[in-house]
Design an enzyme around this catalytic site. Sequence first.
Site, PDB file in Angstrom:
ATOM      1  N   LYS A 117       0.829  -1.217   0.000  1.00 47.32           N
ATOM      2  CA  LYS A 117       0.000   0.000   0.000  1.00 47.32           C
ATOM      3  C   LYS A 117       0.860   1.263   0.000  1.00 47.32           C
ATOM      4  CE  LYS A 117      -4.198  -1.837   1.187  1.00 47.32           C
ATOM      5  NZ  LYS A 117      -5.485  -1.872   1.566  1.00 47.32           N
ATOM      6  N   LYS A 200      -4.688  -8.710  -6.385  1.00 44.48           N
ATOM      7  CA  LYS A 200      -5.931  -8.958  -5.646  1.00 44.48           C
ATOM      8  C   LYS A 200      -7.052  -8.005  -6.107  1.00 44.48           C
ATOM      9  CE  LYS A 200      -6.578  -7.369  -1.415  1.00 44.48           C
ATOM     10  NZ  LYS A 200      -7.288  -7.159  -0.173  1.00 44.48           N
ATOM     11  N   LYS A 203     -11.303  -3.040  -3.128  1.00 49.71           N
ATOM     12  CA  LYS A 203     -12.285  -1.950  -3.195  1.00 49.71           C
ATOM     13  C   LYS A 203     -11.668  -0.706  -3.816  1.00 49.71           C
ATOM     14  CE  LYS A 203     -13.775  -2.810   1.505  1.00 49.71           C
ATOM     15  NZ  LYS A 203     -12.467  -3.097   2.092  1.00 49.71           N
TER      16      LYS A 203
HETATM   17  N1  AQP Z   1      -9.790 -10.191  -3.222  1.00 51.60           N
HETATM   18  C1  AQP Z   1     -10.113 -10.800  -2.098  1.00 51.60           C
HETATM   19  N2  AQP Z   1     -10.257 -12.143  -2.046  1.00 51.60           N
HETATM   20  C2  AQP Z   1     -10.594 -12.773  -0.882  1.00 51.60           C
HETATM   21  N3  AQP Z   1     -10.826 -12.109   0.262  1.00 51.60           N
HETATM   22  C3  AQP Z   1     -10.692 -10.771   0.251  1.00 51.60           C
HETATM   23  N4  AQP Z   1     -10.850  -9.832   1.204  1.00 51.60           N
HETATM   24  C4  AQP Z   1     -10.602  -8.610   0.691  1.00 51.60           C
HETATM   25  N5  AQP Z   1     -10.305  -8.714  -0.610  1.00 51.60           N
HETATM   26  C5  AQP Z   1     -10.336 -10.047  -0.905  1.00 51.60           C
HETATM   27  C6  AQP Z   1     -11.203 -10.133   2.578  1.00 51.60           C
HETATM   28  O1  AQP Z   1     -12.236  -9.248   2.968  1.00 51.60           O
HETATM   29  C7  AQP Z   1     -12.083  -8.979   4.361  1.00 51.60           C
HETATM   30  C8  AQP Z   1     -12.172  -7.515   4.604  1.00 51.60           C
HETATM   31  O2  AQP Z   1     -11.070  -6.864   4.041  1.00 51.60           O
HETATM   32  P1  AQP Z   1     -10.836  -5.349   4.346  1.00 51.60           P
HETATM   33  O3  AQP Z   1     -11.857  -4.544   3.681  1.00 51.60           O
HETATM   34  O4  AQP Z   1     -10.777  -5.098   5.782  1.00 51.60           O
HETATM   35  O5  AQP Z   1      -9.383  -5.091   3.830  1.00 51.60           O
HETATM   36  P2  AQP Z   1      -8.664  -5.473   2.521  1.00 51.60           P
HETATM   37  O6  AQP Z   1      -8.280  -6.903   2.559  1.00 51.60           O
HETATM   38  O7  AQP Z   1      -7.548  -4.471   2.373  1.00 51.60           O
HETATM   39  O8  AQP Z   1      -9.783  -5.225   1.421  1.00 51.60           O
HETATM   40  P3  AQP Z   1      -9.686  -4.432   0.097  1.00 51.60           P
HETATM   41  O9  AQP Z   1     -10.955  -4.700  -0.648  1.00 51.60           O
HETATM   42  O10 AQP Z   1      -8.405  -4.736  -0.617  1.00 51.60           O
HETATM   43  O11 AQP Z   1      -9.726  -2.932   0.593  1.00 51.60           O
HETATM   44  P4  AQP Z   1      -8.783  -1.718   0.234  1.00 51.60           P
HETATM   45  O12 AQP Z   1      -8.693  -1.642  -1.249  1.00 51.60           O
HETATM   46  O13 AQP Z   1      -9.466  -0.496   0.800  1.00 51.60           O
HETATM   47  O14 AQP Z   1      -7.483  -1.974   0.913  1.00 51.60           O
HETATM   48  C9  AQP Z   1     -10.764  -9.588   4.807  1.00 51.60           C
HETATM   49  O15 AQP Z   1     -11.037 -10.806   5.463  1.00 51.60           O
HETATM   50  C10 AQP Z   1     -10.053  -9.831   3.517  1.00 51.60           C
HETATM   51  O16 AQP Z   1      -9.158 -10.932   3.617  1.00 51.60           O
END
Ligand code: AQP
Length: 338
Positions: A117, A200, A203
């Site tokens: 990040k 990955k 969001k």
């Molecule tokens: N691509 C993914 N595949 C499987 N699991 C996923 N999770 C997120 N993306 C995937 C799971 O969703 C839960 C919540 O995640 P989070 O929102 O707290 O943080 P993150 O993993 O950083 O999610 P994002 O979507 O990638 O958010 P941003 O872009 O804002 O950083 C977790 O259990 C995660 O494993």
Amino acid sequence: MTDTTFTPRVFSGIKPSGGLTLGNYLGAIKRFVGMQGQMETIYCVVDMHAITVWQDPKELAHMTREVAAGYLAAGLDPSQSILFNQSQVAAHAELGWIFNCVARVGWMNRMTQFKDKAGSNAEKVSLGLYAYPSLMAADILLYHATHVPVGEDQKQHVELTRDIAAKFNHDYKVDFFPATEPVIEGPAMRIMNLRDGTKKMSKSGESDMERINMTDDADKIAKKFKKAKTDPEPLPETVEGLASRPEARNLVEIYAALDDTTPEAVIAQYPGAGWGTFKPALADLAVAKLSPISEEMARLMDDPAEIDRTLAAGADKARAIAEPILKQTYDIVGLLRG
Ligand code: AQP
């Protein structure tokens, strides 16, 4: 191995840093709902994690409600699970500070999500983004949670939570915090970006075409799968043939997770199929599974005050568990309280 001295309890959370994606649904929410009723379950909208990167205040409040609506629409029942947003329970921040004093800088430097990040901009990102894993440890250990369902991307943070618990127990000569287990199982533990199968699905990814949002309508879902990057080969005859084909493997794994089956069974259903056959079938399946959830999310979002009431009631229940654990932590550390 599960720590048997603690009552089994599940904790997990999602950041309201954007709209929910198919990755959040398959890697997290669907599994959270599946664990409901099996043991005590506590699910959180981790808004304090979201502000580790800039969030517009109005949008943050909206996204917090939308993530709550996503949980509820997917089947989370507030009478069976505790559902709340993190900032309403101040004990998360308080325990987070204590853990900042337990965790070592060297441990934080090994966190791959921070490196991803922050990229080459590490000097300019917030201190909160760097300390994020220690707040996450507090989220989990504040409830003495024994199980944390997460996607593959969060495994390292749950391992750090175990390290923090072990160091705290060792330094203060107590057996107070459990060794929490990450629960990472099923075909959808790492849903990849539709435009690049090595990244990955997130969001906050740059292009909307790289992810399926939980609020996308049928046309958008069909269009995004149609345009999803693939190699020119058809699907293989056996699942081993997906090994060095990240985009193909991702689409098969998404199908398997949506259909509650395995990649092997999907390949057995579509051996050698071309993308012209498989992609529309995947889009139809995704629409069938996601549209009842997105319709319910829209209905819930029409009454934000009701979502706020649900989160506040959940926060009361969360506080009832968290505050005694925080008080005991203060006593162990030697922090005076009245
Ligand atoms: N691509 C993914 N595949 C499987 N699991 C996923 N999770 C997120 N993306 C995937 C799971 O969703 C839960 C919540 O995640 P989070 O929102 O707290 O943080 P993150 O993993 O950083 O999610 P994002 O979507 O990638 O958010 P941003 O872009 O804002 O950083 C977790 O259990 C995660 O494993």
